[in-house]
Motif scaffolding. Sequence first.
Motif, PDB file in Angstrom:
ATOM      1  N   VAL A 251       0.830  -1.203   0.000  1.00 55.87           N
ATOM      2  CA  VAL A 251       0.000   0.000   0.000  1.00 55.87           C
ATOM      3  C   VAL A 251       0.868   1.259   0.000  1.00 55.87           C
ATOM      4  O   VAL A 251       0.565   2.235  -0.694  1.00 55.87           O
ATOM      5  N   SER A 252       1.947   1.267   0.767  1.00 53.45           N
ATOM      6  CA  SER A 252       2.858   2.417   0.747  1.00 53.45           C
ATOM      7  C   SER A 252       3.395   2.662  -0.659  1.00 53.45           C
ATOM      8  O   SER A 252       3.453   3.802  -1.138  1.00 53.45           O
ATOM      9  N   LEU A 253       3.800   1.601  -1.317  1.00 51.31           N
ATOM     10  CA  LEU A 253       4.361   1.736  -2.658  1.00 51.31           C
ATOM     11  C   LEU A 253       3.294   2.177  -3.666  1.00 51.31           C
ATOM     12  O   LEU A 253       3.569   2.960  -4.579  1.00 51.31           O
ATOM     13  N   LEU A 254       2.060   1.666  -3.507  1.00 51.05           N
ATOM     14  CA  LEU A 254       0.983   2.054  -4.411  1.00 51.05           C
ATOM     15  C   LEU A 254       0.678   3.549  -4.322  1.00 51.05           C
ATOM     16  O   LEU A 254       0.379   4.201  -5.320  1.00 51.05           O
ATOM     17  N   PHE A 255       0.766   4.090  -3.120  1.00 55.59           N
ATOM     18  CA  PHE A 255       0.421   5.497  -2.920  1.00 55.59           C
ATOM     19  C   PHE A 255       1.604   6.446  -3.117  1.00 55.59           C
ATOM     20  O   PHE A 255       1.414   7.604  -3.480  1.00 55.59           O
ATOM     21  N   THR A 263      -0.582   9.352 -11.014  1.00 55.47           N
ATOM     22  CA  THR A 263      -1.740  10.186 -10.709  1.00 55.47           C
ATOM     23  C   THR A 263      -2.489   9.637  -9.510  1.00 55.47           C
ATOM     24  O   THR A 263      -2.445   8.440  -9.203  1.00 55.47           O
ATOM     25  N   ASN A 264      -3.232  10.529  -8.854  1.00 54.45           N
ATOM     26  CA  ASN A 264      -4.037  10.101  -7.707  1.00 54.45           C
ATOM     27  C   ASN A 264      -5.089   9.085  -8.115  1.00 54.45           C
ATOM     28  O   ASN A 264      -5.380   8.143  -7.366  1.00 54.45           O
ATOM     29  N   GLN A 265      -5.656   9.262  -9.287  1.00 50.84           N
ATOM     30  CA  GLN A 265      -6.663   8.318  -9.756  1.00 50.84           C
ATOM     31  C   GLN A 265      -6.084   6.920  -9.881  1.00 50.84           C
ATOM     32  O   GLN A 265      -6.710   5.935  -9.457  1.00 50.84           O
ATOM     33  N   ARG A 266      -4.887   6.814 -10.427  1.00 54.52           N
ATOM     34  CA  ARG A 266      -4.251   5.504 -10.564  1.00 54.52           C
ATOM     35  C   ARG A 266      -3.916   4.922  -9.191  1.00 54.52           C
ATOM     36  O   ARG A 266      -4.024   3.713  -8.986  1.00 54.52           O
ATOM     37  N   ARG A 267      -3.502   5.785  -8.254  1.00 52.29           N
ATOM     38  CA  ARG A 267      -3.217   5.298  -6.903  1.00 52.29           C
ATOM     39  C   ARG A 267      -4.460   4.638  -6.306  1.00 52.29           C
ATOM     40  O   ARG A 267      -4.395   3.537  -5.744  1.00 52.29           O
ATOM     41  N   HIS A 270      -5.470   1.300  -8.159  1.00 55.62           N
ATOM     42  CA  HIS A 270      -4.618   0.171  -7.806  1.00 55.62           C
ATOM     43  C   HIS A 270      -4.834  -0.260  -6.349  1.00 55.62           C
ATOM     44  O   HIS A 270      -4.797  -1.460  -6.052  1.00 55.62           O
ATOM     45  N   ALA A 271      -5.057   0.698  -5.461  1.00 58.07           N
ATOM     46  CA  ALA A 271      -5.348   0.349  -4.068  1.00 58.07           C
ATOM     47  C   ALA A 271      -6.665  -0.412  -3.973  1.00 58.07           C
ATOM     48  O   ALA A 271      -6.782  -1.385  -3.214  1.00 58.07           O
ATOM     49  N   MET A 275      -7.207  -4.193  -2.650  1.00 62.31           N
ATOM     50  CA  MET A 275      -8.148  -4.505  -1.580  1.00 62.31           C
ATOM     51  C   MET A 275      -9.122  -5.599  -2.014  1.00 62.31           C
ATOM     52  O   MET A 275      -9.400  -6.533  -1.253  1.00 62.31           O
ATOM     53  N   VAL A 276      -9.632  -5.497  -3.228  1.00 60.39           N
ATOM     54  CA  VAL A 276     -10.552  -6.517  -3.741  1.00 60.39           C
ATOM     55  C   VAL A 276      -9.852  -7.866  -3.829  1.00 60.39           C
ATOM     56  O   VAL A 276     -10.427  -8.912  -3.493  1.00 60.39           O
ATOM     57  N   LEU A 277      -8.596  -7.857  -4.285  1.00 61.72           N
ATOM     58  CA  LEU A 277      -7.817  -9.097  -4.359  1.00 61.72           C
ATOM     59  C   LEU A 277      -7.700  -9.748  -2.985  1.00 61.72           C
ATOM     60  O   LEU A 277      -7.872 -10.972  -2.848  1.00 61.72           O
TER      61      LEU A 277
END
Length: 397
Positions: A251-255, A263-267, A270-271, A275-277
């Motif tokens: 999560v740290s790396l994703l954000f 971009t924030n949208q991509r963050r 992917h988060a 979470m769904v995974l």
Amino acid sequence: MRYNTLSTNRILSIDALRGITILVMIFVNELAGIRDIPIWMKHMPADADAMSFVDMVFPSFLFIVGMSIPFAINSRLAKGDSFIQLQQHIIFRTLGLLILGFFIVNAEDGYNEDAMGMSINLWALLFFAAVIAIWKVYYTSSKMVVNSIRAISFLLLVVLAFVYKDNNGHAITPQWWGILGLIGWAYLFACIFYQLCKGNVYLLIVAIVLCTGWYIVGSITHTQDASIWHFISSQKGNAAHTSIVLCGMVVSLLFFEENKWATNQRRYIHALLFMVLLLVAGYLLSPYFGISKIYATPTWCLYSAAACTAIYAFLYWLIDRQQIQGWTSFFKPAAANPLLTYIIPDIIYYLTALLGISLFPDSLRYGLPGLLWSAFYAVAVMGIVMLLNKYKIKLQL
């Protein structure tokens, strides 16, 4: 050489999550002694196949440890630490957590005060005094003074270990490692994975799968019975806890890994996918292992990590993106001094027990009065930390 482009600055939303978790921990620990409260305010029994918000406090700590590790390792590498220096730092932090957990667990149960020749309350208070002296951040240029204080305090720990006797008159032993010790093991293994994966998100997800697989293999009856596989079985709990730490890293790396998630949208996308995974994997494993904090089942780990991901995503949006930050000042002292905040409730408990006093009448330790007391106590402890921070009493492993 750093593994990625993470900032070396503190992230306010991560500190807020850490502070909130510490506040909730103090609240639920005090709440554990309160009668006549809803079951969802207690830890669920081992075989309940359920979890409450109380069962999420420990995994939240593990998740935050994972979120912090990439920043901490990058910071040390940016300062010029060699490979050996970095490993020494990781090992010393691990040993510190194991020592703390080792002593705290032995102070809680199984002791023989008559054989020890002293009250367990005094023994525990001397232990905490040594802890503060050893891991305190000293604001002095005299290394000789600091090293002398730490050496004397470490010697006190050795003496306390020799003094301790259990119910059978035996010496101090690791009954279990305690919460801090379990965090220590998970921290060590997660740091190893992070370096082997070189901070790569996809490889860290593979590492989460490997840890979950380790737990599954370690749960097989044949594995538990066969001596050759005993090690796998004995370490399945550590593997489960490590998986939560690894989730925090992801999560740290994703954000915050700027080069990949621009971009924030991509963050957020992917988060959300991560979470769904976690939720889907937890759901698929649920029929086989159930949900249990006590057994550290994969579903408990994955559901907890998914919830932490959602909570952090909200805090990131609120604090870092919307800049609604004023309320976080309440949590900053505890977030910056988590170890001291963690041990203060224990110090209060053993001190009041030694003095024979009670902060709250037992007759009111039920229902709403007990609930209100627990909330007040948690806030009061946070206030004590604020005061201690002003006097520059800070602990750092």
